[in-house]
Design a protein around this motif. Structure first.
Motif, PDB file in Angstrom:
ATOM      1  N   SER A  10       0.847  -1.195   0.000  1.00  0.00           N
ATOM      2  CA  SER A  10       0.000   0.000   0.000  1.00  0.00           C
ATOM      3  C   SER A  10       0.877   1.237   0.000  1.00  0.00           C
ATOM      4  CB  SER A  10      -0.909   0.017   1.227  1.00  0.00           C
ATOM      5  OG  SER A  10      -1.875  -0.999   1.142  1.00  0.00           O
TER       6      SER A  10
ATOM      7  N   LYS B  46       1.036   5.429   1.171  1.00  0.00           N
ATOM      8  CA  LYS B  46       0.511   6.556   1.932  1.00  0.00           C
ATOM      9  C   LYS B  46       0.804   7.813   1.115  1.00  0.00           C
ATOM     10  CE  LYS B  46      -0.731   9.129   5.463  1.00  0.00           C
ATOM     11  NZ  LYS B  46      -2.075   9.412   5.758  1.00  0.00           N
ATOM     12  N   HIS B  47      -0.265   8.506   0.723  1.00  0.00           N
ATOM     13  CA  HIS B  47      -0.126   9.736  -0.044  1.00  0.00           C
ATOM     14  C   HIS B  47      -0.333  10.942   0.863  1.00  0.00           C
ATOM     15  CE1 HIS B  47      -1.067   6.897  -3.342  1.00  0.00           C
ATOM     16  NE2 HIS B  47      -0.271   7.695  -4.041  1.00  0.00           N
ATOM     17  N   GLU B  48       0.352  12.010   0.541  1.00  0.00           N
ATOM     18  CA  GLU B  48       0.147  13.265   1.247  1.00  0.00           C
ATOM     19  C   GLU B  48       0.282  14.392   0.228  1.00  0.00           C
ATOM     20  OE1 GLU B  48       2.795  15.331   4.442  1.00  0.00           O
ATOM     21  OE2 GLU B  48       1.530  13.820   5.425  1.00  0.00           O
TER      22      GLU B  48
ATOM     23  N   LYS C 218       4.134   9.565   0.104  1.00  0.00           N
ATOM     24  CA  LYS C 218       4.896   9.855   1.329  1.00  0.00           C
ATOM     25  C   LYS C 218       5.762   8.649   1.686  1.00  0.00           C
ATOM     26  CE  LYS C 218       4.494  11.585   5.995  1.00  0.00           C
ATOM     27  NZ  LYS C 218       3.622  12.072   7.052  1.00  0.00           N
ATOM     28  N   TYR C 219       5.155   7.452   1.661  1.00  0.00           N
ATOM     29  CA  TYR C 219       5.897   6.226   1.899  1.00  0.00           C
ATOM     30  C   TYR C 219       5.065   5.029   1.456  1.00  0.00           C
ATOM     31  CZ  TYR C 219       3.097   6.012   6.221  1.00  0.00           C
ATOM     32  OH  TYR C 219       2.066   5.999   7.118  1.00  0.00           O
ATOM     33  N   TYR C 220       5.738   3.884   1.356  1.00  0.00           N
ATOM     34  CA  TYR C 220       5.098   2.617   1.032  1.00  0.00           C
ATOM     35  C   TYR C 220       5.087   1.773   2.300  1.00  0.00           C
ATOM     36  CZ  TYR C 220       5.961   3.896  -3.833  1.00  0.00           C
ATOM     37  OH  TYR C 220       5.976   4.550  -5.023  1.00  0.00           O
TER      38      TYR C 220
ATOM     39  N   ASP D  52       0.859  -4.569   3.663  1.00  0.00           N
ATOM     40  CA  ASP D  52      -0.467  -4.863   4.201  1.00  0.00           C
ATOM     41  C   ASP D  52      -0.444  -6.057   5.155  1.00  0.00           C
ATOM     42  OD1 ASP D  52      -1.680  -2.803   2.748  1.00  0.00           O
ATOM     43  OD2 ASP D  52      -2.016  -4.109   1.012  1.00  0.00           O
TER      44      ASP D  52
ATOM     45  N   MET E 128       7.785   1.622   7.473  1.00  0.00           N
ATOM     46  CA  MET E 128       7.681   2.491   6.303  1.00  0.00           C
ATOM     47  C   MET E 128       8.868   2.264   5.377  1.00  0.00           C
ATOM     48  SD  MET E 128       6.399   6.049   8.007  1.00  0.00           S
ATOM     49  CE  MET E 128       7.668   6.088   9.271  1.00  0.00           C
TER      50      MET E 128
END
Length: 108
Positions: free
Chosen positions: A42, A44-46, A51-53, A56, A64
Motif C-alpha cells: 500500500s 501513503k499519499h500526502e 509519502k511512503y510505502y 499490508d 515504512m
C-alpha cells in the motif's frame, strides 16, 4: 477476506442475470488486469504525492519504506520467516539483506 469478496461479486453478477460464460470472462479480465502487481503493498499519499510505502501484512504494516521494491523484499523475507516471526529479528534480517544486496536504503 478475498474469498468473501470474490463470492459476493460472483453472486452479484449471477443475480443480475449474467450468464456463466460471461461471468467467467469478466473474472478473467479482472484477474489479468492486475497479474503483474505485487500483493500486500500500500501507499501513503500526502498532498497528492507518495509519502511512503508499507506492507499490508499485519505483523509488518507499521514499517515504512521509500520504494515499492523495498516492500516487496520485506514481504518476501516475512513469508520465509512467518512461522517463527519476531519483529526485532525481522528488522535485523531486513537491514542485513539490504547490505548484502547493496541496496541503497534508509534502513542501512
Amino acid at each position: 477476506m478475498n474469498k468473501e469478496l470474490h463470492d459476493k461479486a460472483w453472486n452479484l453478477l449471477e443475480e443480475r442475470g449474467i450468464k456463466l460464460n460471461e461471468r467467467m470472462m469478466i473474472r478473467s479480465h479482472f484477474s489479468s488486469a492486475y497479474k503483474d502487481e505485487y500483493p500486500f503493498i500500500s501507499v501513503k499519499h500526502e498532498k497528492g504525492e507518495v509519502k511512503y510505502y508499507f506492507s499490508d501484512i499485519e505483523e509488518i504494516k507499521n514499517l515504512m519504506f521509500e520504494t515499492e521494491k523495498e516492500v516487496i523484499l520485506a514481504n518476501a523475507i516475512y513469508e520465509n520467516v512467518k512461522d517463527k516471526f519476531n519483529i526485532n529479528e525481522f528488522i535485523q534480517m531486513l537491514k542485513y539483506t539490504f547490505r548484502v544486496l547493496n541496496v541503497s536504503s534508509s534502513w542501512i
